[in-house]
Design a protein around this motif. Structure first.
Motif, PDB file in Angstrom:
ATOM      1  N   GLY A 129      42.886  37.937  59.312  1.00  0.00           N
ATOM      2  CA  GLY A 129      42.727  39.109  60.161  1.00  0.00           C
ATOM      3  C   GLY A 129      41.823  38.764  61.316  1.00  0.00           C
ATOM      4  O   GLY A 129      41.556  37.603  61.608  1.00  0.00           O
ATOM      5  N   GLN A 130      41.347  39.806  61.923  1.00  0.00           N
ATOM      6  CA  GLN A 130      40.524  39.649  63.105  1.00  0.00           C
ATOM      7  C   GLN A 130      39.246  38.873  62.799  1.00  0.00           C
ATOM      8  O   GLN A 130      38.778  38.096  63.604  1.00  0.00           O
ATOM      9  N   PHE A 131      38.693  39.103  61.632  1.00  0.00           N
ATOM     10  CA  PHE A 131      37.375  38.542  61.365  1.00  0.00           C
ATOM     11  C   PHE A 131      37.361  37.396  60.370  1.00  0.00           C
ATOM     12  O   PHE A 131      36.337  36.782  60.154  1.00  0.00           O
TER      13      PHE A 131
ATOM     14  N   THR B 169      37.077  40.249  46.401  1.00  0.00           N
ATOM     15  CA  THR B 169      37.679  41.539  46.000  1.00  0.00           C
ATOM     16  C   THR B 169      38.777  41.262  44.983  1.00  0.00           C
ATOM     17  O   THR B 169      39.175  40.111  44.781  1.00  0.00           O
ATOM     18  N   GLU B 170      39.257  42.322  44.384  1.00  0.00           N
ATOM     19  CA  GLU B 170      40.407  42.137  43.496  1.00  0.00           C
ATOM     20  C   GLU B 170      41.584  41.649  44.336  1.00  0.00           C
ATOM     21  O   GLU B 170      41.684  41.944  45.533  1.00  0.00           O
ATOM     22  N   TRP B 171      42.463  40.901  43.700  1.00  0.00           N
ATOM     23  CA  TRP B 171      43.620  40.335  44.384  1.00  0.00           C
ATOM     24  C   TRP B 171      44.837  41.207  44.145  1.00  0.00           C
ATOM     25  O   TRP B 171      45.116  41.579  42.998  1.00  0.00           O
TER      26      TRP B 171
ATOM     27  N   LEU C 146      39.416  36.075  48.257  1.00  0.00           N
ATOM     28  CA  LEU C 146      38.146  35.622  48.838  1.00  0.00           C
ATOM     29  C   LEU C 146      38.285  35.655  50.358  1.00  0.00           C
ATOM     30  O   LEU C 146      39.097  34.927  50.920  1.00  0.00           O
ATOM     31  N   LYS C 147      37.514  36.518  50.978  1.00  0.00           N
ATOM     32  CA  LYS C 147      37.626  36.607  52.446  1.00  0.00           C
ATOM     33  C   LYS C 147      36.446  35.882  53.069  1.00  0.00           C
ATOM     34  O   LYS C 147      35.294  36.152  52.740  1.00  0.00           O
ATOM     35  N   ARG C 148      36.755  34.938  53.946  1.00  0.00           N
ATOM     36  CA  ARG C 148      35.687  34.170  54.593  1.00  0.00           C
ATOM     37  C   ARG C 148      35.453  34.708  56.007  1.00  0.00           C
ATOM     38  O   ARG C 148      36.374  34.786  56.810  1.00  0.00           O
TER      39      ARG C 148
ATOM     40  N   ILE D  39      40.253  44.669  68.526  1.00  0.00           N
ATOM     41  CA  ILE D  39      41.313  43.742  68.188  1.00  0.00           C
ATOM     42  C   ILE D  39      41.740  44.000  66.757  1.00  0.00           C
ATOM     43  O   ILE D  39      40.924  43.974  65.862  1.00  0.00           O
ATOM     44  N   LYS D  40      42.963  44.259  66.560  1.00  0.00           N
ATOM     45  CA  LYS D  40      43.411  44.380  65.185  1.00  0.00           C
ATOM     46  C   LYS D  40      44.597  43.450  65.002  1.00  0.00           C
ATOM     47  O   LYS D  40      45.630  43.619  65.606  1.00  0.00           O
ATOM     48  N   ALA D  41      44.447  42.484  64.176  1.00  0.00           N
ATOM     49  CA  ALA D  41      45.529  41.542  63.959  1.00  0.00           C
ATOM     50  C   ALA D  41      46.029  41.661  62.529  1.00  0.00           C
ATOM     51  O   ALA D  41      45.264  41.861  61.623  1.00  0.00           O
ATOM     52  N   SER D  42      47.293  41.536  62.379  1.00  0.00           N
ATOM     53  CA  SER D  42      47.825  41.524  61.030  1.00  0.00           C
ATOM     54  C   SER D  42      47.841  40.113  60.509  1.00  0.00           C
ATOM     55  O   SER D  42      47.759  39.166  61.258  1.00  0.00           O
TER      56      SER D  42
HETATM   57  N1  LIG Z   1      42.691  41.582  48.046  1.00  0.00           N
HETATM   58  C1  LIG Z   1      43.746  41.062  48.676  1.00  0.00           C
HETATM   59  N2  LIG Z   1      44.864  40.749  48.005  1.00  0.00           N
HETATM   60  C2  LIG Z   1      45.949  40.251  48.639  1.00  0.00           C
HETATM   61  N3  LIG Z   1      46.006  40.021  49.962  1.00  0.00           N
HETATM   62  C3  LIG Z   1      44.918  40.311  50.704  1.00  0.00           C
HETATM   63  C4  LIG Z   1      43.725  40.843  50.098  1.00  0.00           C
HETATM   64  N4  LIG Z   1      42.814  41.059  51.069  1.00  0.00           N
HETATM   65  C5  LIG Z   1      43.400  40.690  52.212  1.00  0.00           C
HETATM   66  N5  LIG Z   1      44.654  40.227  52.008  1.00  0.00           N
HETATM   67  C6  LIG Z   1      45.570  39.759  53.048  1.00  0.00           C
HETATM   68  O1  LIG Z   1      44.825  39.317  54.156  1.00  0.00           O
HETATM   69  C7  LIG Z   1      45.098  40.143  55.291  1.00  0.00           C
HETATM   70  C8  LIG Z   1      43.850  40.314  56.155  1.00  0.00           C
HETATM   71  O2  LIG Z   1      42.839  40.902  55.380  1.00  0.00           O
HETATM   72  P1  LIG Z   1      41.828  41.943  55.983  1.00  0.00           P
HETATM   73  O3  LIG Z   1      42.606  43.130  56.456  1.00  0.00           O
HETATM   74  O4  LIG Z   1      40.763  42.205  55.001  1.00  0.00           O
HETATM   75  O5  LIG Z   1      41.253  41.138  57.202  1.00  0.00           O
HETATM   76  P2  LIG Z   1      40.663  41.727  58.529  1.00  0.00           P
HETATM   77  O6  LIG Z   1      40.022  40.618  59.281  1.00  0.00           O
HETATM   78  O7  LIG Z   1      39.789  42.880  58.208  1.00  0.00           O
HETATM   79  O8  LIG Z   1      41.974  42.228  59.199  1.00  0.00           O
HETATM   80  P3  LIG Z   1      42.125  43.205  60.400  1.00  0.00           P
HETATM   81  O9  LIG Z   1      42.557  42.337  61.513  1.00  0.00           O
HETATM   82  O10 LIG Z   1      43.179  44.196  59.944  1.00  0.00           O
HETATM   83  O11 LIG Z   1      40.794  43.845  60.632  1.00  0.00           O
HETATM   84  C9  LIG Z   1      45.653  41.438  54.714  1.00  0.00           C
HETATM   85  O12 LIG Z   1      46.472  42.129  55.611  1.00  0.00           O
HETATM   86  C10 LIG Z   1      46.420  40.911  53.503  1.00  0.00           C
HETATM   87  O13 LIG Z   1      47.697  40.438  53.873  1.00  0.00           O
END
Ligand SMILES: Nc1ncnc2c1ncn2[C@@H]1O[C@H](COP(=O)(O)OP(=O)(O)OP(=O)(O)O)[C@@H](O)[C@H]1O
Length: 632
Positions: A86-88, A193-195, A108-110, A559-562
């Motif tokens: 995503g964006q961050f 977070t949970e997956w 695991l989000k980095r 910025i919002k990215a998918s």
């Molecule tokens: N717990 C999860 N289980 C499965 N996939 C996940 C999970 N968390 C995130 N993802 C995947 O990673 C993507 C990006 O995650 P997330 O939305 O948390 O990032 P972001 O940087 O906040 O994104 P955004 O650009 O929308 O702000 C999600 O759209 C999803 O596809």
């Protein structure tokens, strides 16, 4: 000179310096140097309850004691494949090895503390804000400022996730927060977070009647109809939103890529609290109605909240009309002039975005999609959706005429939607064809009730007078955590726009540069800077001609990215390597939403395949700015 680096549990140098200058008692009042100036809501939160937030988060934040990139290990987590970005940050699948007996997969989000970068303009404004507290800022460098801003933003998102997971036992339709990894010197923050094994919600399909594999897995049936899945989505997501309502949390970025699908629990879940907002009553402030200072503080908080609520936050196609009308004097003849009151009920913002999401599911297209963002906002305000005879089902009606009602005062509330579902037990008879006579009668009554009633939910800020600032409805900004400077207060600067016209931010410094980075480093000559705000401000204002008017271009700063791709892996009995890799990728394309900052042509917003690089020139940007005569 060494600085105290910011981390989730430690204040930065700057915060500490401000603290030293402040008397702790009347922080809220004294932190507003000029009574005419309304600070950002998050500034107040940061300035006054950051300690409370930190102590609340403490049990969930683990220091990073092991980081071995070669073995793909961070603490007890074995990092696997990328499941989204995503964006961050980037999101990985990971195996929690703290309990050898259990193969527990998590997400695991980095988040890199140095990403995103900010434009010089934003940095200068941040410094100017700090300067107001008479603190020494000459020795601050770009990295430290960026880190401070990013860690504050991150802390808030984590705090919201934590509260939504553990307050009132949480809700199974909100993605569960587990813990966070961070240390003072770590360049990244890791959020566990949970997956959700089926990834983000998908909706784009070759034809409207067909259903997706992801949907079939959730309902355990290959022969489901679109409507059956849409009802499941409505049921699950309205439960999630109802919980957020009760917890006083407005999500502000409901859209398919922030909805995750859990094939094991058979549930759709709300994720990503990066834009989330707590109503004042839900903040951990202590109010004392008999105390005059506290009352004044409450008044300030309410004003700041109202202002925050009126910023355009989110993703353009999902933004509700009350946020994106650009007429400040109501003189135009189109629809948007009819509902020009400020946003009063933040929860209705989420109802609208959920309506857009359900529209995508049911009709296989976005309800409002213009040539560019501005055009999209115009359509959101002016275009009336109609229903074909063949689409005239109760659910389509609910979505098109009640959830996508432009006037928020009469837009259906989540409570009404839940009542409807509850009364008719729609969950048990998901197909509209299966709804019996009683249900039909109740539905009729329901329509009557909600079309004759005004909003049924009490608003948190009913008593607060709207801030008489026409700009508030016309402009937007990204949430400005701790900056104290609301960018919407200021005319848009072309630098902001150019800086924000960049490619997707890479998630970590080791993944290459980005344009915003280049914009910054070209000005900074690749080195850290040490500037005083006064000299910087003047140079910035000379080199960056102000347009001098509020414009919706600010929307592009958000910025919002998918994610790139969602990967599936359902197999709980697989080997460790199997678990962490992706063999069950969905066989249909994932819909991508381009970051709004990168879009001039809104048609590029939806792509079925590879990223299209924006080739926008300054002339195009000027054309864009001239799009509506009002702004030139
Ligand atoms: N717990 C999860 N289980 C499965 N996939 C996940 C999970 N968390 C995130 N993802 C995947 O990673 C993507 C990006 O995650 P997330 O939305 O948390 O990032 P972001 O940087 O906040 O994104 P955004 O650009 O929308 O702000 C999600 O759209 C999803 O596809």
């Amino acid at each position: 000179m060494g600085h105290q680096l910011p981390s989730l549990l430690a204040d930065s140098d700057i915060t500490l310096r401000i603290e030293q200058k402040q008397h702790s008692v009347n922080k809220l009042v004294t932190s507003i140097p000029n009574s005419q100036w309304i600070p950002a809501y998050h500034t107040l939160i940061e300035r006054n309850i950051s300690r409370t937030i930190q102590s609340d988060l403490k049990p969930f934040i683990r220091p990073i004691i092991r980081f071995e990139p070669s073995e793909m290990m961070v603490n007890d987590f074995k990092i696997g494949s990328t499941i989204g970005s995503g964006q961050f940050g980037k999101v990985f699948k990971a195996l929690d090895k703290s309990d050898p007996k259990r193969k527990h997969i998590v997400a695991l989000k980095r988040i890199n503390k140095l990403k995103p970068k900010y434009s010089m303009n934003q940095l200068m404004r941040q410094i100017a804000y700090w300067k107001q507290f008479n603190i020494e800022t000459d020795d601050l460098d770009v990295d430290l400022i960026t880190r401070t801003m990013n860690v504050d933003r991150c802390r808030w998102e984590i705090y919201l996730m934590k509260r939504m997971t553990y307050d009132n036992k949480g809700n199974s339709h909100i993605v569960k927060f587990i813990q966070c990894l961070d240390s003072l010197n770590s360049k990244d923050i890791w959020i566990v977070t949970e997956w959700c094994n089926l990834g983000e919600l998908q909706w784009k399909r070759p034809n409207t009647e067909s259903t997706l594999n992801q949907w079939q897995q959730i309902l355990n049936d290959k022969n489901i109809s679109v409507m059956e899945f849409a009802i499941k989505a409505l049921d699950d997501l309205s439960k999630g939103l109802q919980f957020l309502n009760e917890a006083g949390c407005i999500h502000r970025d409901i859209k398919p890529s922030n909805i995750l699908v859990d094939g094991n629990q058979k549930k759709l879940k709300i994720s990503d609290f990066g834009c989330g907002l707590l109503i004042p009553e839900s903040l951990p402030f202590k109010y004392d109605p008999s105390n005059e200072i506290k009352l004044k503080q409450l008044d300030i908080i309410n004003k700041c909240f109202e202002k925050e609520l009126n910023k355009i936050i989110g993703t353009p196609a999902f933004v509700p009309p009350e946020l994106c009308k650009f007429t400040s004097d109501g003189s135009t003849e189109d629809e948007c002039s009819k509902h020009k009151s400020l946003v009063k009920d933040g929860f209705k913002l989420d109802v609208w975005s959920l309506g857009v999401t359900l529209h995508c599911i049911i009709f296989n297209k976005l309800p409002f999609s213009g040539e560019n963002e501005f055009d999209t906002y115009h359509l959101i305000n002016s275009q009336t959706l109609t229903l074909d005879k063949k689409d005239d089902t109760w659910l389509s009606k609910l979505v098109v005429t009640k959830m996508l009602e432009k006037n928020p005062d009469i837009r259906v509330s989540i409570k009404d939607i839940r009542n409807l579902i509850h009364k008719n037990k729609l969950k048990k008879s998901p197909s509209m064809n299966k709804i019996g006579g009683n249900a039909k009668k109740s539905l009729k009554k329901f329509w009557k009730k909600i079309s004759s009633s005004k909003s049924t939910e009490k608003l948190s800020l009913k008593e607060t007078k709207p801030i008489d600032d026409p700009n508030l409805t016309a402009i937007s900004s990204n949430t400005s955590f701790s900056s104290g400077l609301d960018v919407s207060d200021e005319p848009i600067n072309i630098t902001d726009f150019i800086d924000s016209l960049t490619t997707n931010l890479p998630v970590s410094s080791d993944e290459g540069g980005d344009v915003s980075n280049r914009a910054l480093t070209s000005q900074e000559n690749g080195t850290k800077t040490r500037r005083s705000s006064s000299s910087s401000s003047s140079s910035s204002s000379q080199s960056t001609p102000s347009l001098g008017v509020p414009t919706p271009i600010k929307n592009m700063i958000k910025i919002k990215a998918s994610p790139e791709k969602s990967n599936n892996d359902n197999r709980q009995d697989a080997t460790e390597t199997d678990l962490l890799t992706d063999k069950n990728l969905p066989n249909h394309p994932t819909i991508k939403m381009k970051p709004s900052k990168n879009i001039i042509n809104f048609k590029n917003y939806i792509q079925d395949d590879k990223d299209v690089e924006s080739s926008d020139t300054i002339d195009q940007i000027k054309d864009y700015l001239n799009y509506k005569g009002d702004f030139t």
